[in-house]
Design a protein around this motif. Structure first.
Motif, PDB file in Angstrom:
ATOM      1  N   ASN A   1      26.821 -25.054  12.484  1.00  0.00           N
ATOM      2  CA  ASN A   1      27.602 -25.909  12.472  1.00  0.00           C
ATOM      3  C   ASN A   1      28.604 -26.155  11.031  1.00  0.00           C
ATOM      4  O   ASN A   1      29.638 -26.162  11.008  1.00  0.00           O
ATOM      5  N   ASN A   2      27.497 -25.114  10.265  1.00  0.00           N
ATOM      6  CA  ASN A   2      28.397 -24.598   9.002  1.00  0.00           C
ATOM      7  C   ASN A   2      29.998 -24.035   9.451  1.00  0.00           C
ATOM      8  O   ASN A   2      30.662 -24.262   8.469  1.00  0.00           O
ATOM      9  N   GLY A   3      29.114 -23.050   9.870  1.00  0.00           N
ATOM     10  CA  GLY A   3      30.145 -21.720   9.880  1.00  0.00           C
ATOM     11  C   GLY A   3      31.669 -23.002  11.481  1.00  0.00           C
ATOM     12  O   GLY A   3      32.610 -22.758  10.858  1.00  0.00           O
TER      13      GLY A   3
ATOM     14  N   VAL B   1      36.247 -18.888   1.107  1.00  0.00           N
ATOM     15  CA  VAL B   1      35.091 -20.083   1.112  1.00  0.00           C
ATOM     16  C   VAL B   1      33.925 -19.168   1.665  1.00  0.00           C
ATOM     17  O   VAL B   1      33.493 -18.264   3.096  1.00  0.00           O
ATOM     18  N   ASP B   2      32.824 -19.779   1.738  1.00  0.00           N
ATOM     19  CA  ASP B   2      31.316 -19.233   2.144  1.00  0.00           C
ATOM     20  C   ASP B   2      31.041 -20.551   2.866  1.00  0.00           C
ATOM     21  O   ASP B   2      30.938 -21.604   3.057  1.00  0.00           O
ATOM     22  N   ALA B   3      30.937 -20.614   4.316  1.00  0.00           N
ATOM     23  CA  ALA B   3      30.220 -22.115   5.176  1.00  0.00           C
ATOM     24  C   ALA B   3      29.571 -20.718   6.283  1.00  0.00           C
ATOM     25  O   ALA B   3      29.856 -20.970   7.574  1.00  0.00           O
ATOM     26  N   ILE B   4      28.845 -19.957   5.659  1.00  0.00           N
ATOM     27  CA  ILE B   4      27.370 -19.158   6.481  1.00  0.00           C
ATOM     28  C   ILE B   4      26.471 -20.103   6.574  1.00  0.00           C
ATOM     29  O   ILE B   4      25.898 -20.217   7.618  1.00  0.00           O
ATOM     30  N   PHE B   5      25.947 -20.972   6.017  1.00  0.00           N
ATOM     31  CA  PHE B   5      24.443 -21.502   6.468  1.00  0.00           C
ATOM     32  C   PHE B   5      24.957 -22.235   5.455  1.00  0.00           C
ATOM     33  O   PHE B   5      24.702 -22.844   3.773  1.00  0.00           O
ATOM     34  N   GLY B   6      24.479 -24.037   5.866  1.00  0.00           N
ATOM     35  CA  GLY B   6      24.613 -25.667   5.396  1.00  0.00           C
ATOM     36  C   GLY B   6      22.684 -25.586   5.286  1.00  0.00           C
ATOM     37  O   GLY B   6      22.171 -24.874   4.767  1.00  0.00           O
TER      38      GLY B   6
ATOM     39  N   SER C   1      32.027 -23.104  -1.835  1.00  0.00           N
ATOM     40  CA  SER C   1      31.195 -23.314  -0.781  1.00  0.00           C
ATOM     41  C   SER C   1      31.202 -24.508   0.080  1.00  0.00           C
ATOM     42  O   SER C   1      30.947 -25.325  -0.358  1.00  0.00           O
ATOM     43  N   ILE C   2      30.651 -24.755   1.354  1.00  0.00           N
ATOM     44  CA  ILE C   2      30.622 -25.815   2.233  1.00  0.00           C
ATOM     45  C   ILE C   2      29.823 -26.669   1.913  1.00  0.00           C
ATOM     46  O   ILE C   2      28.744 -25.377   2.160  1.00  0.00           O
ATOM     47  N   ASP C   3      28.996 -27.136   1.373  1.00  0.00           N
ATOM     48  CA  ASP C   3      28.309 -28.551   2.075  1.00  0.00           C
ATOM     49  C   ASP C   3      26.862 -27.544   0.755  1.00  0.00           C
ATOM     50  O   ASP C   3      26.630 -28.097   0.014  1.00  0.00           O
ATOM     51  N   VAL C   4      26.758 -26.064   1.512  1.00  0.00           N
ATOM     52  CA  VAL C   4      25.839 -26.489   0.056  1.00  0.00           C
ATOM     53  C   VAL C   4      25.697 -24.587   0.291  1.00  0.00           C
ATOM     54  O   VAL C   4      26.037 -23.846   0.901  1.00  0.00           O
ATOM     55  N   PRO C   5      25.763 -23.749  -1.200  1.00  0.00           N
ATOM     56  CA  PRO C   5      26.249 -22.419  -1.173  1.00  0.00           C
ATOM     57  C   PRO C   5      25.053 -21.791  -0.083  1.00  0.00           C
ATOM     58  O   PRO C   5      23.517 -22.342   0.102  1.00  0.00           O
ATOM     59  N   SER C   6      25.082 -21.069   0.086  1.00  0.00           N
ATOM     60  CA  SER C   6      24.444 -20.179   1.425  1.00  0.00           C
ATOM     61  C   SER C   6      23.397 -19.437   0.934  1.00  0.00           C
ATOM     62  O   SER C   6      23.744 -18.700  -0.268  1.00  0.00           O
ATOM     63  N   GLY C   7      21.772 -19.968   0.843  1.00  0.00           N
ATOM     64  CA  GLY C   7      20.516 -19.331   0.625  1.00  0.00           C
ATOM     65  C   GLY C   7      20.293 -20.153  -0.646  1.00  0.00           C
ATOM     66  O   GLY C   7      18.775 -19.906  -0.751  1.00  0.00           O
TER      67      GLY C   7
END
Ligand SMILES: NC(=O)C1=CN([C@@H]2O[C@H](COP(=O)(O)OP(=O)(O)OC[C@H]3O[C@@H](n4cnc5c(N)ncnc54)[C@H](OP(=O)(O)O)[C@@H]3O)[C@@H](O)[C@H]2O)[C@@H](O)CC1
Ligand SMILES: Nc1ncnc2c1ncn2[C@@H]1O[C@H](COP(=O)(O)OP(=O)(O)O)[C@@H](O)[C@H]1O
Ligand SMILES: [K+]
Length: 497
Positions: free
Chosen positions: A58-60, A120-125, A152-158
């Motif tokens: 869903n982050n994607g 924009v990073d929307a890989i993982f939240g 980053s959306i929500d949380v930086p992926s990683g």
């Protein structure tokens, strides 16, 4: 005061909002993307040539909805999707169907171009569940090397949104737009360093599932009003007698700083218990303090007993040293005092040589270790502490029935009752000798007037950090010294009635 939620709590809130309240998840996703879009516009971030990298969860999906909104306004938007879109989660799958009707280019291969103005990073939240490896690991490294504003959306992926650990590697954001509620791990180092500025967009997710359970908090400026009010009809006894057991032959400054900080924080009387060689200098530098001195060679605990009887709170440890008398004093105080104790510095180093000491207390106990002190207390390497400060503080507080204020750029405060705070005030100007002594003094004064000692510890860290922020605004980071921090503590508390 803001909530900081872990993954499980956030997930419960999402599910409650979708399943029990009935707001469709696609509606939430639309609001999430709109929140990010609004933030990009409000900050005038150049999105004329945007790359959005999406994962298959869903982050994607948030990323794809954002791509649509930017393209609608004429921005050039490229999307690169990692993983298999046929395995995409329900909402991500729907967003993928929708986006194909828009003027958004879905890239087949990872772009080499370095001309993007916004990445924009929307890989993982919050769904990141294991270490990042392989293709995504390399992709994140490449993204970090690109120019362009990083969001980053929500949380930086990683970044592990529970505890701030780095899961293999992480995207390094300049801005994290977090959705619904703040995520705990974004405030805890090392992850905090990769979040940049954090803003939270409320999108109608209900907090009801966590109302009754314990969650973490960060204090905000309004919380200064939680400091108990001063009375019109009062005397020095009203605001307490803080006993500071500090200083040794070559370290009397620690006692002065802690004492001055306790006065700056509003206590009525500071008593300092210190070796006799320190008398003249302390009386010169802090004439308001009442002194009791001892000869470290012939220490007699009856004198200490009288001091403890008079005290409303006790700060023990700054500059105390590790000689035999310091050991006896620490043991006596931890065993017999019944008022709140703040144990810092050498009191903790002494406790590290005799772990049963901290278990013997009969009073509310706040410990304020830095990494090296905590490593000694836990008999481990500093690296193991600095990399896992949340778990360390929580475990130690529970095992020893105390409040652990583990100092860092964002200190973590964990109580044995499950209370948890992360402090976000302060700056690197506070990385200066004696800064911790000032914190201990502030806590000594607050421990007299608070009866929630976790909140007391969090408030002390918050005031200390704010004093650093006020100071640095005027003096800059490099020149700040600990006696300056004391002056700014007064300014922070000036408007608190
Ligand atoms: N609920 C809602 O309606 C709302 C949700 N919202 C948004 O949704 C986000 C949460 O979405 P999410 O739960 O789908 O998780 P997400 O972070 O996208 O990742 C899960 C995917 O990653 C994969 N995966 C995990 N670790 C991996 C690894 N190391 N390496 C490789 N793959 C890995 C994992 O695969 P699996 O573990 O199943 O194999 C799965 O496919 C949240 O942060 C917010 O942005 C908002 O829009 C508000 C409304
Ligand atoms: N970069 C930073 N950002 C925010 N706070 C900081 C930073 N560096 C230090 N501090 C704060 O300053 C204090 C330093 O304490 P400590 O290391 O015990 O100092 P000392 O031993 O010199 O008295 C802690 O409260 C810590 O949280
Ligand atoms: K992300």
């Amino acid at each position: 005061m803001n909530n900081i939620l872990d993954r499980q709590q956030m997930h419960e809130c999402d599910m409650y909002t979708i399943n029990d309240i009935g707001i469709p998840s696609m509606v939430l996703m639309e609001r999430a993307a709109l929140g990010v879009f609004d933030e990009i516009r409000a900050r005038k971030i150049d999105s004329s040539n945007t790359l959005i990298v999406c994962g298959s969860g869903n982050n994607g999906g948030d990323g794809l909805a954002l791509a649509r909104m930017l393209a609608d306004e004429g921005d050039k938007v490229n999307v690169y999707i990692t993983g298999n879109t046929s395995l995409a989660s329900g909402e991500m799958g729907k967003q993928y169907e929708i986006i194909r009707n828009y003027n958004v280019k879905i890239l087949d291969t990872f772009p080499e171009s370095d001309n993007y103005t916004l990445i924009v990073d929307a890989i993982f939240g919050i769904g990141l569940s294991r270490n990042i490896e392989g293709e995504i690991f390399n992709l994140i490294r490449k993204l970090n090397d690109k120019r362009g504003f990083k969001l980053s959306i929500d949380v930086p992926s990683g970044v592990n949104s529970d505890n701030g650990k780095i899961m293999g590697t992480t995207f390094k954001a300049e801005l994290t737009v977090t959705i619904g509620d703040y995520k705990r791990g974004c405030f805890i180092y090392p992850g905090a360093e990769f979040c940049g500025e954090i803003v939270c967009k409320k999108i109608g997710i209900s907090n009801k599932p966590i109302e009754k359970s314990k969650t973490g908090h960060i204090l905000t400026i309004d919380d200064l009003n939680k400091i108990p009010k001063r009375k019109v009809r009062s005397n020095k006894g009203t605001y307490g007698n803080v006993l500071i057991i500090a200083g040794s032959l070559n370290m009397c400054g620690a006692a002065i700083l802690a004492g001055a900080a306790a006065y700056a924080s509003g206590c009525g009387l500071v008593r300092i218990f210190t070796p006799k060689d320190n008398r003249i200098i302390i009386q010169n530098k802090l004439p308001e303090a009442v002194l009791t001195t001892y000869d470290p060679q012939y220490f007699d605990d009856r004198v200490l007993e009288k001091e403890i009887e008079r005290a409303d709170s006790i700060v023990i440890g700054p500059g105390l040293g590790m000689d035999v008398s310091a050991g006896k004093i620490t043991e006596y105080v931890l065993r017999y005092a019944t008022v709140p104790i703040i144990a810092d510095a050498d009191a903790l180093n002494i406790a590290a040589t005799n772990p049963s000491l901290l278990k013997k207390h009969n009073c509310p106990l706040i410990i304020t270790p830095h990494f090296a002190e905590m490593a000694r207390l836990c008999d481990t390497k500093i690296y193991n502490i600095s990399n896992d400060i949340l778990e360390t503080a929580i475990k130690f507080s529970k095992e020893n029935n105390l409040i652990c204020l583990l100092k860092d750029a964002n200190s973590v405060i964990a109580g044995s009752d499950g209370s948890l705070y992360v402090n976000t005030s302060g700056n690197n100007g506070l990385s200066t000798a004696g800064s911790g002594d000032v914190l201990a003094g502030i806590l000594g004064a607050l421990a007299v007037i608070f009866d929630d000692y976790s909140l007391c510890a969090a408030m002390g860290a918050f005031i200390h950090g704010l004093a650093g922020d006020y100071a640095v605004a005027e003096t800059g980071e490099r020149g700040l010294v600990s006696s300056d921090i004391v002056e700014y503590v007064k300014k922070v508390l000036k408007d608190v009635k």
